[in-house]
Write a protein that holds these residues in place. Structure first.
Motif, PDB file in Angstrom:
ATOM      1  N   GLY A 147       0.817  -1.214   0.000  1.00  0.00           N
ATOM      2  CA  GLY A 147       0.000   0.000   0.000  1.00  0.00           C
ATOM      3  C   GLY A 147       0.848   1.260   0.000  1.00  0.00           C
ATOM      4  O   GLY A 147       2.075   1.207   0.039  1.00  0.00           O
ATOM      5  N   ASN A 148       0.165   2.394  -0.068  1.00  0.00           N
ATOM      6  CA  ASN A 148       0.847   3.681  -0.200  1.00  0.00           C
ATOM      7  C   ASN A 148       0.408   4.664   0.871  1.00  0.00           C
ATOM      8  O   ASN A 148      -0.777   4.743   1.212  1.00  0.00           O
ATOM      9  N   TYR A 149       1.408   5.415   1.360  1.00  0.00           N
ATOM     10  CA  TYR A 149       1.104   6.489   2.299  1.00  0.00           C
ATOM     11  C   TYR A 149       0.582   7.712   1.544  1.00  0.00           C
ATOM     12  O   TYR A 149       0.735   7.836   0.315  1.00  0.00           O
TER      13      TYR A 149
ATOM     14  N   THR B   3      -5.663  16.128  -2.927  1.00  0.00           N
ATOM     15  CA  THR B   3      -4.994  15.651  -1.706  1.00  0.00           C
ATOM     16  C   THR B   3      -4.918  16.841  -0.761  1.00  0.00           C
ATOM     17  O   THR B   3      -4.651  17.960  -1.204  1.00  0.00           O
ATOM     18  N   ARG B   4      -5.172  16.589   0.486  1.00  0.00           N
ATOM     19  CA  ARG B   4      -5.013  17.682   1.454  1.00  0.00           C
ATOM     20  C   ARG B   4      -4.639  17.117   2.817  1.00  0.00           C
ATOM     21  O   ARG B   4      -4.944  15.964   3.138  1.00  0.00           O
TER      22      ARG B   4
ATOM     23  N   GLY C   2      -3.763  12.191   6.001  1.00  0.00           N
ATOM     24  CA  GLY C   2      -4.139  13.137   4.960  1.00  0.00           C
ATOM     25  C   GLY C   2      -5.481  12.699   4.406  1.00  0.00           C
ATOM     26  O   GLY C   2      -5.982  11.616   4.753  1.00  0.00           O
ATOM     27  N   ILE C   3      -6.057  13.532   3.551  1.00  0.00           N
ATOM     28  CA  ILE C   3      -7.351  13.169   2.952  1.00  0.00           C
ATOM     29  C   ILE C   3      -7.182  13.201   1.432  1.00  0.00           C
ATOM     30  O   ILE C   3      -6.714  14.196   0.870  1.00  0.00           O
ATOM     31  N   VAL C   4      -7.501  12.086   0.797  1.00  0.00           N
ATOM     32  CA  VAL C   4      -7.284  11.967  -0.651  1.00  0.00           C
ATOM     33  C   VAL C   4      -8.612  11.633  -1.336  1.00  0.00           C
ATOM     34  O   VAL C   4      -9.405  10.847  -0.821  1.00  0.00           O
ATOM     35  N   THR C   5      -8.814  12.273  -2.492  1.00  0.00           N
ATOM     36  CA  THR C   5     -10.004  11.982  -3.305  1.00  0.00           C
ATOM     37  C   THR C   5      -9.542  11.473  -4.675  1.00  0.00           C
ATOM     38  O   THR C   5      -8.641  12.063  -5.280  1.00  0.00           O
ATOM     39  N   TRP C   6     -10.136  10.375  -5.115  1.00  0.00           N
ATOM     40  CA  TRP C   6      -9.818   9.809  -6.424  1.00  0.00           C
ATOM     41  C   TRP C   6     -11.116   9.684  -7.246  1.00  0.00           C
ATOM     42  O   TRP C   6     -12.182   9.459  -6.688  1.00  0.00           O
TER      43      TRP C   6
ATOM     44  N   ASN D 286     -10.951   9.187   1.084  1.00  0.00           N
ATOM     45  CA  ASN D 286     -10.479   8.414   2.257  1.00  0.00           C
ATOM     46  C   ASN D 286      -9.529   9.242   3.102  1.00  0.00           C
ATOM     47  O   ASN D 286      -8.836  10.111   2.585  1.00  0.00           O
ATOM     48  N   MET D 287      -9.462   8.878   4.377  1.00  0.00           N
ATOM     49  CA  MET D 287      -8.318   9.287   5.198  1.00  0.00           C
ATOM     50  C   MET D 287      -7.196   8.331   4.843  1.00  0.00           C
ATOM     51  O   MET D 287      -7.431   7.127   4.729  1.00  0.00           O
ATOM     52  N   ILE D 288      -5.983   8.836   4.701  1.00  0.00           N
ATOM     53  CA  ILE D 288      -4.836   7.981   4.376  1.00  0.00           C
ATOM     54  C   ILE D 288      -3.704   8.312   5.347  1.00  0.00           C
ATOM     55  O   ILE D 288      -3.364   9.498   5.500  1.00  0.00           O
ATOM     56  N   PRO D 289      -3.122   7.306   5.992  1.00  0.00           N
ATOM     57  CA  PRO D 289      -2.040   7.595   6.946  1.00  0.00           C
ATOM     58  C   PRO D 289      -0.856   8.273   6.257  1.00  0.00           C
ATOM     59  O   PRO D 289      -0.536   7.950   5.116  1.00  0.00           O
TER      60      PRO D 289
END
Ligand SMILES: CC(C)(COP(=O)(O)OP(=O)(O)OC[C@H]1O[C@@H](n2cnc3c(N)ncnc32)[C@H](O)[C@@H]1OP(=O)(O)O)[C@@H](O)C(=O)NCCC(=O)NCCSC(=O)C[C@](C)(O)C(=O)O
Length: 362
Positions: A31-33, A137-138, A147-151, A171-174
């Motif tokens: 996975g990806n940070y 991304t924010r 962080g919060i990412v939208t795809w 999603n929230m992403i670590p």
């Protein structure tokens, strides 16, 4: 000199020795940070999945989706399908499941999804090709470790290239490195987050039946009586292992949230949580059992408000927002609903706006 390639060199008989060995070993990460994602990046997801009747029936049976058009060929033909299609909830969950390894396996929670559009029915045997684009991304202003990412994601038929379903999810992403924010607030502990409370009138009406006219008549009545069309569904479904871990794994969803209790013990939820698509599919099944669905069309503003863990029971609540008699074929009209999934403590766990074609009276 010790031969370290000798199988005997690995001593598994002593727990402490093995534990010390593990401490020294590098972990090959999956996975990806958050830092991996940059706006505009495009990803083509490698895991392959062939939609199957078995998978669709497994999904539908466990989530109580019993619409005969997805089970029986005569009912499918009667509804204008070329054969028995796979269920749209299964299709959506599979398309998203394939993306998890690249996008969200690191462990961030699924916060929401919008612009879900079903472009055409999908049939068993279809092999999926799934691509995503990073749209935003924010940094999370309240949680420095996330962080919060939208795809934007699209699922296509790998052979014909036809678009089957598309959506935008957040999603929230670590983060690999915590951000320098105020760090205020703490993650919800499962007690739930109140979604915006809809401003509903005192009187709530239920439609008399399951057909388009029943919904539009109820809306007209509600307007005349300063009421709203909003009602509960009787069925509930308790989350067991099959739902929490089995169904996401069947869609190749590798998110640890659903199947690794060891890792999740120290997470904000404290335990494995249900795949958002499973929770939502159960609440939608409750709603669909009280309507004559013709086709699923689209979903907007889907949100996951609170964790669902093993033993929680999912119920459904529906509000009717709009009826459009001109939006479908002769035999159906479009109804827009707001659905809420809630648990045994009446805590909302999911909400979303859904437009479906509902069959007219025959
Ligand atoms: C995550 C929890 C703890 C956060 O609870 P909280 O109290 O911290 O919530 P919040 O403060 O309302 O939100 C945190 C941040 O997220 C933002 N946010 C919030 N919602 C949205 C949204 N829709 N779109 C965009 N941004 C959103 C919000 O604006 C805020 O930003 P900030 O930190 O800068 O202030 C809480 O919301 C919760 O428990 N939610 C349920 C999560 C869940 O169970 N999801 C389904 C299961 S996980 C899953 O299915 C996984 C999957 C599919 O396999 C896979 O992605 O890999």
């Amino acid at each position: 000199m010790t031969d370290w390639s000798d199988p005997e060199a690995l001593d598994c008989s002593d727990e402490d020795t093995f534990d010390a060995l593990l401490d020294r070993a590098e972990t090959r990460e999956k996975g990806n940070y958050f830092e991996f994602f940059a706006e505009g990046d495009e990803l083509s997801h490698d895991p392959g999945l062939r939609l199957s009747q078995h998978g669709s029936e497994g999904w539908m049976g466990q989530t109580l989706n019993h619409d005969p058009a997805y089970w029986r060929s005569d009912a499918a033909r009667e509804r204008g399908f070329d054969g028995v299609p796979v269920h749209p909830d299964y299709l959506l969950a599979c398309v998203m499941g394939i993306t998890v390894e690249d996008l969200s396996e690191k462990g961030g929670y699924f916060l929401g999804r919008t612009d879900v559009e079903f472009h055409r029915p999908a049939y068993p045997g279809t092999e999926l090709a799934v691509t995503s684009r990073v749209v935003d991304t924010r940094t999370s202003s309240s949680r420095p470790t996330y962080g919060i990412v939208t795809w934007e994601t699209e699922g296509r038929d790998r052979e014909t290239g036809d678009r089957l379903v598309s959506y935008e999810r957040t999603n929230m992403i670590p983060r690999r490195e915590p951000a320098a924010t105020d760090g205020g607030g703490s993650m919800a502990d499962g007690d739930g987050v109140d979604p915006e409370t809809p401003d509903l009138p005192e009187t709530l009406l239920a439609p008399d039946g399951a057909r388009f006219e029943d919904f539009s008549t109820a809306l007209e009545r509600a307007e005349a009586e300063d009421a709203a069309v909003a009602y509960r569904h009787e069925r509930g479904r308790t989350m067991d292992d099959q739902l929490v871990a089995g169904l996401p794994l069947s869609t190749l969803n590798t998110a640890r949230q659903h199947h690794n209790r060891d890792e999740m013990a120290d997470s904000p939820s404290g335990d494995i949580v249900a795949y958002g698509d499973v929770t939502r599919s159960i609440a939608l099944a409750h709603a669909r059992s009280d309507e004559a669905t013709y086709r699923e069309r689209r979903f907007e503003d889907e949100r996951f408000h609170s964790f669902v863990t093993l033993g929680d029971t999912i119920y459904g609540f529906t509000r009717v927002l709009d009826c459009d008699p001109d939006a479908g074929p002769d035999r159906a009209g479009a109804v827009t609903f707001e659905h809420v999934a809630f648990n045994q403590d009446s805590t909302p766990v999911y909400s979303g706006r859904r437009t479906a074609l509902i069959q007219r009276q025959q």
